[in-house]
Scaffold this motif. Sequence first.
Motif, PDB file in Angstrom:
ATOM      1  N   CYS A  34       5.939  -5.787   1.431  1.00 39.81           N
ATOM      2  CA  CYS A  34       5.712  -6.111   0.035  1.00 39.81           C
ATOM      3  C   CYS A  34       6.929  -6.849  -0.514  1.00 39.81           C
ATOM      4  O   CYS A  34       8.043  -6.676  -0.033  1.00 39.81           O
ATOM      5  CB  CYS A  34       5.504  -4.850  -0.799  1.00 39.81           C
ATOM      6  SG  CYS A  34       4.066  -3.890  -0.315  1.00 39.81           S
ATOM      7  N   ALA A  45       6.103  -0.674   1.972  1.00 36.70           N
ATOM      8  CA  ALA A  45       5.609   0.329   1.043  1.00 36.70           C
ATOM      9  C   ALA A  45       4.260   0.835   1.533  1.00 36.70           C
ATOM     10  O   ALA A  45       3.521   0.134   2.224  1.00 36.70           O
ATOM     11  CB  ALA A  45       5.486  -0.267  -0.356  1.00 36.70           C
ATOM     12  N   ILE A  47       0.727   1.240   1.083  1.00 34.94           N
ATOM     13  CA  ILE A  47      -0.223   0.574   0.201  1.00 34.94           C
ATOM     14  C   ILE A  47      -1.462   1.437  -0.055  1.00 34.94           C
ATOM     15  O   ILE A  47      -2.383   1.000  -0.744  1.00 34.94           O
ATOM     16  CB  ILE A  47      -0.614  -0.823   0.717  1.00 34.94           C
ATOM     17  CG1 ILE A  47      -0.938  -0.802   2.192  1.00 34.94           C
ATOM     18  CG2 ILE A  47       0.494  -1.839   0.495  1.00 34.94           C
ATOM     19  CD1 ILE A  47      -2.345  -0.552   2.510  1.00 34.94           C
ATOM     20  N   LEU A  52       1.713   1.346  -6.384  1.00 37.35           N
ATOM     21  CA  LEU A  52       2.745   0.899  -5.457  1.00 37.35           C
ATOM     22  C   LEU A  52       4.113   0.977  -6.119  1.00 37.35           C
ATOM     23  O   LEU A  52       4.273   0.593  -7.270  1.00 37.35           O
ATOM     24  CB  LEU A  52       2.473  -0.555  -5.053  1.00 37.35           C
ATOM     25  CG  LEU A  52       1.441  -0.800  -3.964  1.00 37.35           C
ATOM     26  CD1 LEU A  52       1.219  -2.295  -3.816  1.00 37.35           C
ATOM     27  CD2 LEU A  52       1.899  -0.205  -2.658  1.00 37.35           C
TER      28      LEU A  52
END
Length: 112
Positions: A34, A45, A47, A52
Motif C-alpha cells: 500500500c 497492510a 487489506i 486500512l
Amino acid sequence: MGSSVQAFCPCGLETEIMIGGGMMDHETNCLFPCCCEKCHSLVEANILVKKLRCPKCRSTKIIPYSDPRLASEPVGCVVESWFDLTLTDGAYKCPECEMPTLRFGLGSSLWD
Ligand SMILES: [Zn+2]
Ligand SMILES: [Zn+2]
C-alpha cells in the motif's frame, strides 16, 4: 501462504513487501503493498480489515497498489495476484518521490 514482491524506484526506494497471509490466518490476514500518503512510505497492510491503517504512522490515508489510481500504465503483465488483487509489472506512483516510476518484481524468496 504468502509470497513477496520487490518494489524499486529510481529515487532510491527499494523494499521487499510480503503478500498474502499465513496458513492459519489467511481468512483474516492478507498483506498487500500500500501507498501511505501521510508518511510517504511503501508499506504492507492487511487489506482484509475494514479500515486500512498504515503500520508506520497509523494514518488511514493509505491506498492499496491494486487501486487503479496508483497505476500509471493500466496494462502490464501480472507479477502477483492474490484473490482479486493484482500487481503488474507496469509503473505505479511512488510514495516517496510521487513520480509514476515505481515498479514491482518478484521477491527473492521465489527465486530459490
Ligand atoms: Zn504512514
Ligand atoms: Zn520514487
